[in-house]
Design an enzyme around this catalytic site. Sequence first.
Site, PDB file in Angstrom:
ATOM      1  N   GLY A 103       0.884  -1.274   0.064  1.00 37.27           N
ATOM      2  CA  GLY A 103      -0.043   0.093  -0.021  1.00 37.27           C
ATOM      3  C   GLY A 103       0.973   1.248  -0.194  1.00 37.27           C
ATOM      4  N   GLY A 105       2.502   2.645  -2.393  1.00 31.06           N
ATOM      5  CA  GLY A 105       2.559   2.915  -3.744  1.00 31.06           C
ATOM      6  C   GLY A 105       3.513   2.707  -4.647  1.00 31.06           C
ATOM      7  N   LYS A 106       4.080   1.602  -4.301  1.00 30.48           N
ATOM      8  CA  LYS A 106       5.250   0.776  -5.393  1.00 30.48           C
ATOM      9  C   LYS A 106       4.540   0.654  -6.735  1.00 30.48           C
ATOM     10  CE  LYS A 106       5.817  -2.543  -2.702  1.00 30.48           C
ATOM     11  NZ  LYS A 106       4.927  -2.492  -1.842  1.00 30.48           N
ATOM     12  N   SER A 107       3.757  -0.166  -6.828  1.00 33.80           N
ATOM     13  CA  SER A 107       3.420  -0.479  -8.265  1.00 33.80           C
ATOM     14  C   SER A 107       2.618   0.886  -9.078  1.00 33.80           C
ATOM     15  CB  SER A 107       2.103  -1.612  -7.981  1.00 33.80           C
ATOM     16  OG  SER A 107       2.627  -2.757  -7.520  1.00 33.80           O
ATOM     17  N   THR A 108       1.846   1.613  -8.506  1.00 35.72           N
ATOM     18  CA  THR A 108       1.196   2.693  -8.788  1.00 35.72           C
ATOM     19  C   THR A 108       2.307   3.818  -9.323  1.00 35.72           C
ATOM     20  OG1 THR A 108      -0.574   2.506  -7.537  1.00 35.72           O
ATOM     21  CG2 THR A 108      -0.334   4.842  -8.413  1.00 35.72           C
ATOM     22  N   SER A 174       9.960  -6.768  -0.589  1.00 37.93           N
ATOM     23  CA  SER A 174      11.351  -7.214  -0.545  1.00 37.93           C
ATOM     24  C   SER A 174      11.655  -6.450   1.257  1.00 37.93           C
ATOM     25  CB  SER A 174      12.246  -6.785  -1.671  1.00 37.93           C
ATOM     26  OG  SER A 174      11.857  -5.257  -1.917  1.00 37.93           O
TER      27      SER A 174
END
Length: 298
Positions: A103, A105-108, A174
């Site tokens: 949550g 914001g890594k992927s976004t 990770s």
Amino acid sequence: MNGASLRCTPLPAAAQRCSGGRRALGARPRLTAVAAGTTARASAAPATLSGAANNAVAAPHLATVDVGRSTNIRWHQSMVSRGEKELLLGQRGCVLWFTGLSGSGKSTVACTLEHLLHDRGHFTSLLDGDNIRHGLNKDLGFSPEDRTENIRRIGEVAKLFADAGAVTMTSFISPYRADRDIVRQRCRPGEFLEVYMDTPLEVCERRDPKGLYKKARAGLIKNFTGIDDPYEPPVNPEIRVACFDADGRQRTPLEMAQQIFDALDDMGYLRDPAIPTLAVASALQRKHSDGILDFACL
């Protein structure tokens, strides 16, 4: 060949034709070695190895090594160097390792950054944690051992993409610092760029896009990072992306992605758009006789 030359000798007519008068499948002219100044002749009998040839010593075997449980293997160098690939792309390959809580914001942000890079003509690859578990790592769970193997595998894949000249983004929690450090050690110096999504746990839990924090708090999910499994933040990441600006306002994904883009540019990983790539530069040198640019080569 010690004064000998290779000449092409046709096969006998009977061997060249089958029913219907067509050449027999696989029939080709026979190459025979003949001394200079002599006439090549096709021998009716198959050649035999002389005693000296039979006793010839084979060339030395290639050296092999054992790596892990793999034995007798050898590293094969690519015929096209990494530098040549990067010149073709007009950029430097690297690994942008996004790490942070679920949550954060890594992927976004990684997805937003990829769009920024693509719009500016850069070759990219985005490896997302959930997507990888659909295929390559679907056999892994979330135990500490499986988490370590998950990161090891994706680290090797990311390195392959970087070797091909791609700006490679990985989006994985990770959580263990040691696992991230192992990936860094596998990369070239300066190739591994740790991107720490510094978003507080309370913000991540409030977002909870997949409802995982709620399940973890209820005891429905075990070994959930940040709740009952630790997250070890980077000590000295190359890029730290703060959730809030100086005024306490929550930053947008585009603002965060632009920060990373600017950092890549400052570090020299991205080319100046005014500098042509190798393909464009080559096309500029090839013109038709009438002086028109050969755009077909672009």
